[in-house]
Motif scaffolding. Structure first.
Motif, short mmCIF file in Angstrom:
data_model
loop_
_atom_site.label_atom_id
_atom_site.label_comp_id
_atom_site.label_asym_id
_atom_site.label_seq_id
_atom_site.Cartn_x
_atom_site.Cartn_y
_atom_site.Cartn_z
N GLY A 50 0.38 -0.99 0.10
CA GLY A 50 0.49 0.50 0.12
C GLY A 50 0.44 1.40 -0.02
N ARG A 51 1.79 1.40 0.79
CA ARG A 51 2.77 2.42 0.86
C ARG A 51 3.12 2.94 -0.51
N ARG A 133 9.93 0.76 -8.79
CA ARG A 133 7.85 0.13 -9.01
C ARG A 133 8.43 -1.32 -9.24
N ALA A 134 8.92 -1.41 -10.35
CA ALA A 134 8.60 -3.02 -10.65
C ALA A 134 9.50 -3.92 -9.74
N GLN A 135 10.96 -3.34 -9.07
CA GLN A 135 11.49 -3.72 -8.20
C GLN A 135 10.48 -4.15 -6.67
N ALA A 136 10.39 -2.63 -6.72
CA ALA A 136 8.84 -3.57 -5.17
C ALA A 136 7.81 -4.54 -5.51
N LEU A 166 8.01 -4.74 7.07
CA LEU A 166 7.23 -3.45 7.89
C LEU A 166 7.87 -2.61 7.74
N ALA A 167 9.53 -2.86 8.15
CA ALA A 167 10.25 -1.41 8.17
C ALA A 167 10.30 -0.73 6.92
N ARG A 168 10.87 -1.89 6.00
CA ARG A 168 11.15 -1.33 5.07
C ARG A 168 9.33 -0.43 4.27
N CYS A 169 8.19 -1.12 4.78
CA CYS A 169 7.46 -0.22 4.74
C CYS A 169 6.91 0.89 5.51
N LEU A 170 7.19 1.23 6.79
CA LEU A 170 7.72 2.40 7.46
C LEU A 170 8.75 3.30 7.16
N GLU A 171 10.09 3.54 6.05
CA GLU A 171 10.90 3.87 5.47
C GLU A 171 9.53 4.29 4.72
#
Length: 296
Positions: A50-51, A133-136, A166-171
């Motif tokens: 979502g982020r 975006r492709a990497q994510a 979750l750490a990647r989400c927060l960043e």
């Protein structure tokens, strides 16, 4: 479509509850036709997906001047996106997902960031955005069939892949806010179902931020109340080797989003708005140590 409107549509897409007789399905059908939705993935990985979708919605509206503007750490928007791609790529490598961009050399966050930024500076901002975006999305697709407890090592830390994500989400959330603030856009918060697991990670990190700050929290317990949508209550043992919480020695009540951002290095601990009770010195030590794990 206005960038802020796009971001609100992202938030709506993350909300599983659709009120009766709502026009939301028709609105979302129109939105999906105009911009890329979050990648399909496992339920536990959706806060990160979502982020990513929200950041992409913001980047889609960026113009030439936006890409060359310094956002944070002395990095332009293009360099910031390359930084996100670098760290996403390191997590991808840790779990066997495809790694895009330049060949993997350095395996620490700053070394890989330097490599990816050097690679992306020779390309257009749009190419950088597409590759990030492709990497994510590649990471999200790979995680769809992976148990959240799968061990993964990144920057020398082996923890369940769910916590790394979750750490990647927060960043990603924090850097999207950095970019939105520079562009003077109002960024909507993630949906509560995505905020809560992120706040839970932040609460569980407190013993480590204390340790990293040279503060011994062994044998002490914090009662943490985070208010607002996605918040909750936690009994946090403040020693990294403490098996379980005891009777709370200190209490902190704060806004859940502000607390997540404090852990992410956005906020001054001494001025952080919070209600403290019990051992006030211990509560202040917890807030002082909170940003200790934050980085670029």
């Amino acid at each position: 479509m206005d960038p802020v409107e796009r971001l609100y549509l992202d938030a709506m897409m993350e909300d599983p509850q659709v009120p009766a007789r709502s026009l939301r399905p028709q609105l979302l059908a129109g939105a999906r036709a105009r911009r890329r939705p979050a990648a399909p993935t496992a339920a536990w990985a959706q806060p990160y997906a979502g982020r990513v979708a929200a950041m992409d919605a913001l980047l889609t509206s960026a113009v030439d001047d936006d890409w060359s503007r310094v956002i944070v750490e002395g990095w332009t928007l293009q360099e910031l996106v390359a930084h996100l791609a670098a760290k996403d790529g390191l997590l991808a490598a840790a779990v066997g997902a495809p790694v895009l961009g330049p060949p993997l050399g350095a395996t620490d966050s700053m070394g890989r960031t330097s490599d990816v930024q050097a690679y992306e500076r020779a390309r257009s901002p749009e190419q950088t955005r597409r590759d990030w975006r492709a990497q994510a999305d590649a990471l999200c697709r790979h995680l769809a069939d992976l148990p959240p407890t799968t061990p993964a090592t990144m920057d020398g830390m082996e923890v369940p892949v769910r916590d790394h994500l979750l750490a990647r989400c927060l960043e990603t959330w924090i850097h999207t806010a950095d970019a939105a603030r520079t562009a003077r856009l109002r960024l909507p918060d993630p949906v509560p179902d995505h905020i809560h697991p992120t706040a839970d990670l932040c609460a569980r990190l407190l013993p480590w931020t204390m340790l990293l700050s040279g503060m011994d929290g062994s044998g002490r317990t914090l009662h943490l109340t985070l208010t607002g949508a996605g918040g909750g209550e936690w009994q946090v043992p403040l020693g990294v080797e403490d098996a379980r919480p005891g009777t709370p020695d200190a209490h902190i009540t704060a806004d859940v989003v502000a607390f997540c951002f404090l852990l992410g290095g956005r906020g001054e601990p001494a001025e952080f708005p919070a209600e403290l009770a019990g051992d006030l010195a211990l509560a202040r030590d917890v807030l002082t140590a909170a940003p200790a794990l934050s980085g670029p």
